[in-house]
Design a protein around this motif. Structure first.
Motif, PDB file in Angstrom:
ATOM      1  N   TYR A 121       0.208  11.921  -9.686  1.00 28.87           N
ATOM      2  CA  TYR A 121      -0.854  12.908  -9.474  1.00 28.87           C
ATOM      3  C   TYR A 121      -0.458  14.302  -9.943  1.00 28.87           C
ATOM      4  O   TYR A 121      -0.293  15.237  -9.155  1.00 28.87           O
ATOM      5  CB  TYR A 121      -1.258  12.940  -8.003  1.00 28.87           C
ATOM      6  CG  TYR A 121      -2.112  11.776  -7.569  1.00 28.87           C
ATOM      7  CD1 TYR A 121      -2.621  10.860  -8.495  1.00 28.87           C
ATOM      8  CD2 TYR A 121      -2.416  11.568  -6.227  1.00 28.87           C
ATOM      9  CE1 TYR A 121      -3.402   9.797  -8.099  1.00 28.87           C
ATOM     10  CE2 TYR A 121      -3.208  10.503  -5.824  1.00 28.87           C
ATOM     11  CZ  TYR A 121      -3.695   9.621  -6.763  1.00 28.87           C
ATOM     12  OH  TYR A 121      -4.484   8.561  -6.363  1.00 28.87           O
ATOM     13  N   HIS A 173       1.667   7.239  -6.577  1.00 21.99           N
ATOM     14  CA  HIS A 173       0.658   8.255  -6.883  1.00 21.99           C
ATOM     15  C   HIS A 173       1.124   9.659  -6.473  1.00 21.99           C
ATOM     16  O   HIS A 173       1.017  10.606  -7.244  1.00 21.99           O
ATOM     17  CB  HIS A 173      -0.651   7.917  -6.182  1.00 21.99           C
ATOM     18  CG  HIS A 173      -1.393   6.798  -6.832  1.00 21.99           C
ATOM     19  ND1 HIS A 173      -2.341   6.044  -6.178  1.00 21.99           N
ATOM     20  CD2 HIS A 173      -1.329   6.288  -8.091  1.00 21.99           C
ATOM     21  CE1 HIS A 173      -2.830   5.132  -7.006  1.00 21.99           C
ATOM     22  NE2 HIS A 173      -2.219   5.254  -8.164  1.00 21.99           N
ATOM     23  N   TYR A 174       1.641   9.778  -5.264  1.00 23.33           N
ATOM     24  CA  TYR A 174       1.993  11.100  -4.748  1.00 23.33           C
ATOM     25  C   TYR A 174       3.232  11.691  -5.428  1.00 23.33           C
ATOM     26  O   TYR A 174       3.300  12.906  -5.645  1.00 23.33           O
ATOM     27  CB  TYR A 174       2.245  11.028  -3.242  1.00 23.33           C
ATOM     28  CG  TYR A 174       0.990  10.982  -2.390  1.00 23.33           C
ATOM     29  CD1 TYR A 174      -0.214  10.499  -2.905  1.00 23.33           C
ATOM     30  CD2 TYR A 174       1.005  11.399  -1.069  1.00 23.33           C
ATOM     31  CE1 TYR A 174      -1.358  10.440  -2.127  1.00 23.33           C
ATOM     32  CE2 TYR A 174      -0.131  11.352  -0.277  1.00 23.33           C
ATOM     33  CZ  TYR A 174      -1.312  10.874  -0.808  1.00 23.33           C
ATOM     34  OH  TYR A 174      -2.440  10.829  -0.032  1.00 23.33           O
ATOM     35  N   LEU A 192      -6.092   2.689   3.750  1.00 20.41           N
ATOM     36  CA  LEU A 192      -5.055   3.549   3.174  1.00 20.41           C
ATOM     37  C   LEU A 192      -5.119   3.516   1.654  1.00 20.41           C
ATOM     38  O   LEU A 192      -5.028   4.560   0.987  1.00 20.41           O
ATOM     39  CB  LEU A 192      -3.679   3.095   3.656  1.00 20.41           C
ATOM     40  CG  LEU A 192      -2.462   3.816   3.057  1.00 20.41           C
ATOM     41  CD1 LEU A 192      -2.493   5.298   3.403  1.00 20.41           C
ATOM     42  CD2 LEU A 192      -1.163   3.170   3.543  1.00 20.41           C
ATOM     43  N   TYR A 193      -5.280   2.339   1.098  1.00 18.02           N
ATOM     44  CA  TYR A 193      -5.364   2.191  -0.360  1.00 18.02           C
ATOM     45  C   TYR A 193      -6.586   2.929  -0.909  1.00 18.02           C
ATOM     46  O   TYR A 193      -6.504   3.605  -1.940  1.00 18.02           O
ATOM     47  CB  TYR A 193      -5.427   0.706  -0.697  1.00 18.02           C
ATOM     48  CG  TYR A 193      -5.450   0.404  -2.178  1.00 18.02           C
ATOM     49  CD1 TYR A 193      -4.299   0.538  -2.941  1.00 18.02           C
ATOM     50  CD2 TYR A 193      -6.616  -0.023  -2.810  1.00 18.02           C
ATOM     51  CE1 TYR A 193      -4.298   0.253  -4.300  1.00 18.02           C
ATOM     52  CE2 TYR A 193      -6.634  -0.304  -4.165  1.00 18.02           C
ATOM     53  CZ  TYR A 193      -5.476  -0.170  -4.912  1.00 18.02           C
ATOM     54  OH  TYR A 193      -5.486  -0.436  -6.258  1.00 18.02           O
ATOM     55  N   HIS A 210      -6.290   7.226   0.047  1.00 14.90           N
ATOM     56  CA  HIS A 210      -5.138   8.102  -0.135  1.00 14.90           C
ATOM     57  C   HIS A 210      -5.322   9.106  -1.269  1.00 14.90           C
ATOM     58  O   HIS A 210      -4.769  10.204  -1.230  1.00 14.90           O
ATOM     59  CB  HIS A 210      -3.851   7.287  -0.330  1.00 14.90           C
ATOM     60  CG  HIS A 210      -3.720   6.639  -1.658  1.00 14.90           C
ATOM     61  ND1 HIS A 210      -4.213   5.384  -1.945  1.00 14.90           N
ATOM     62  CD2 HIS A 210      -3.128   7.063  -2.818  1.00 14.90           C
ATOM     63  CE1 HIS A 210      -3.935   5.073  -3.192  1.00 14.90           C
ATOM     64  NE2 HIS A 210      -3.273   6.069  -3.752  1.00 14.90           N
ATOM     65  N   SER A 211      -6.115   8.766  -2.279  1.00 18.50           N
ATOM     66  CA  SER A 211      -6.329   9.726  -3.363  1.00 18.50           C
ATOM     67  C   SER A 211      -7.203  10.887  -2.900  1.00 18.50           C
ATOM     68  O   SER A 211      -6.965  12.044  -3.270  1.00 18.50           O
ATOM     69  CB  SER A 211      -6.964   9.032  -4.575  1.00 18.50           C
ATOM     70  OG  SER A 211      -8.222   8.489  -4.250  1.00 18.50           O
ATOM     71  N   VAL A 243       0.970   4.370  -2.728  1.00 18.45           N
ATOM     72  CA  VAL A 243       0.844   5.769  -2.312  1.00 18.45           C
ATOM     73  C   VAL A 243       2.034   6.578  -2.824  1.00 18.45           C
ATOM     74  O   VAL A 243       1.874   7.690  -3.342  1.00 18.45           O
ATOM     75  CB  VAL A 243       0.742   5.871  -0.776  1.00 18.45           C
ATOM     76  CG1 VAL A 243       0.828   7.329  -0.326  1.00 18.45           C
ATOM     77  CG2 VAL A 243      -0.571   5.256  -0.291  1.00 18.45           C
ATOM     78  N   ALA A 271       0.831  -1.210   0.000  1.00 17.88           N
ATOM     79  CA  ALA A 271       0.000   0.000   0.000  1.00 17.88           C
ATOM     80  C   ALA A 271       0.863   1.257   0.000  1.00 17.88           C
ATOM     81  O   ALA A 271       0.572   2.220  -0.722  1.00 17.88           O
ATOM     82  CB  ALA A 271      -0.929  -0.003   1.219  1.00 17.88           C
ATOM     83  N   LEU A 272       1.929   1.258   0.792  1.00 17.37           N
ATOM     84  CA  LEU A 272       2.833   2.410   0.805  1.00 17.37           C
ATOM     85  C   LEU A 272       3.474   2.632  -0.555  1.00 17.37           C
ATOM     86  O   LEU A 272       3.677   3.776  -0.985  1.00 17.37           O
ATOM     87  CB  LEU A 272       3.931   2.213   1.856  1.00 17.37           C
ATOM     88  CG  LEU A 272       3.584   2.511   3.313  1.00 17.37           C
ATOM     89  CD1 LEU A 272       4.834   2.388   4.181  1.00 17.37           C
ATOM     90  CD2 LEU A 272       2.985   3.912   3.481  1.00 17.37           C
ATOM     91  N   ALA A 288      -5.057  13.124  -0.869  1.00 17.48           N
ATOM     92  CA  ALA A 288      -4.163  13.915  -1.721  1.00 17.48           C
ATOM     93  C   ALA A 288      -4.881  15.118  -2.310  1.00 17.48           C
ATOM     94  O   ALA A 288      -4.366  16.244  -2.281  1.00 17.48           O
ATOM     95  CB  ALA A 288      -3.605  13.037  -2.842  1.00 17.48           C
TER      96      ALA A 288
END
Length: 384
Positions: free
Chosen positions: A24, A19-20, A292-293, A296-297, A16, A12-13, A300
């Motif tokens: 994104y 994406h981050y 978290l999965y 997290h979007s 993230v 999951a991390l 963000a």
């Protein structure tokens, strides 16, 4: 198994981070890979966190259904998946319905949000409310295939036969597609050629963990590894084709190494070499993985523009100051850090590495969701 909780959390991390720090763009108001050039080549590999999820799922789901009936399996999946999913869907609807947020906006009608609540929206060609939901559709189809196995009866021999048939079907579809032969969409949806290798690998690894002896599970693991490698290189390659190497600075070699490490770690875990004692911390980490999965979007979109001083992205002078500051910080060399061997994305005069493969651009399947806005186009390819 405590080690599975840790692996889930790390997966999951990784997603993230991808994406981050890479995907994104519309959230940051600039290409994250240009804001964080030192981190992007590593964070970009976080796209493979979903692949690790799928292998773990194959392992865990087979472990879950062994000796249990169809009703118990269905109840466990409903309780596991839907409550947190509905909360994340409500958070997404509230974010875009009640605020001025634009980044990653799926632009859905109320009816389309309701259809998303079923988790079967892709069956009706309705856009996912969140870019991460694509993987849940793959999981649901895997559960339906497992339900057939449960009805037949779960035994070692039947699982091996099931895995062999699935791998043969996936390889057949891949072979047809590589030769530009059209495959019916229904067949592709059922067989899932891009993900079958991961799920089968997880199931075969559980057989190794449970029974140890026998060569056939190892054969399925080897075939799954080859199929998975083809799928992972293709998925990352399509991402690079869509976003450009500058915005997705990941090489084929790094993908091969990462996927090989994922398989190696899972093999060590299945053999009992990699063991960890159960603890509250690991249990808690495992419990936070799915939320978290899912969330997290949303986090963000809600928080990153506030940190960069602008909402929507790209309209405040402070954002440019933030970008320059972030770029300086992220491009500072780390002590004893090995050279990546590639030119800086900011240097147009040095050629990037020539990719040894040219992957065919195919129609938008579940494996490649190009999306419907800047964030979805560059940030949500394959849930990326």
């Amino acid at each position: 198994m405590a080690e599975l909780d840790l692996l889930r959390f790390l997966a999951a991390l990784a997603v993230v981070a991808f994406h981050y720090l890479v995907a994104y763009a519309s959230v940051w108001g600039d290409r994250p890979a240009e804001l964080f050039p030192a981190l992007a080549p590593i964070a970009g590999l976080g796209i493979l966190g979903v692949e690790l999820f799928f292998i773990i799922s194959g392992f865990v789901i087979l472990m879950t259904v062994w000796g249990r009936g169809l009703g118990a399996f269905a109840r466990s999946r409903l309780v596991r998946l839907y409550p947190a999913y509905w909360l994340s869907l409500a958070a997404i609807a509230a974010l875009y319905g009640l605020t001025g947020a634009k980044a990653l906006d799926p632009k859905l009608s109320p009816g389309e949000y309701l259809l998303n609540a079923s988790m079967f929206q892709r069956l009706f060609k309705v856009t996912d409310a969140s870019g991460v939901y694509w993987s849940l559709w793959a999981e649901l189809r895997f559960y339906l295939l497992i339900a057939i196995l449960v009805i037949i009866g779960v035994t070692r021999g039947r699982v091996l036969t099931f895995c062999g048939i699935w791998l043969a079907a996936a390889l057949g579809v891949k072979l047809l597609e590589d030769n530009d032969i059209a495959v019916p969409e229904l067949v592709r949806e059922i067989v899932m050629p891009d993900y079958a290798g991961y799920f089968v690998a997880g199931m075969a690894l559980y057989l190794v963990h449970k029974h140890r002896g026998g060569w056939l599970p190892w054969l399925w693991i080897a075939v799954s590894y080859g199929l998975s490698l083809h799928s992972a290189l293709g998925r990352v390659g399509r991402r690079i084709d869509a976003a450009g190497f500058k915005n997705m600075p990941v090489t084929d070699l790094s993908v091969i190494i990462t996927l090989t490490l994922i398989f190696a770690v899972m093999i060590l875990m299945a053999l009992g070499v990699l063991r960890m004692r159960s603890s509250r911390t690991l249990t808690a980490l495992g419990g936070t993985t799915y939320p978290l999965y899912l969330f997290h979007s949303v986090i963000a979109v809600a928080l990153i523009p506030l940190l960069t001083g602008h909402l929507p992205p790209g309209r405040s002078p402070r954002s440019r100051h933030w970008c320059r500051f972030s770029c300086r910080i992220s491009s500072t060399p780390l002590p004893n850090a090995p050279s990546s061997g590639y030119s800086s994305p900011a240097d147009p005069h040095k050629p990037h590495q020539v990719r040894p493969y040219r992957w065919k651009r195919r129609r938008c399947h579940n494996s490649v969701a190009l999306g419907h806005c800047e964030g979805h186009r560059l940030g949500h390819i394959n849930g990326g």
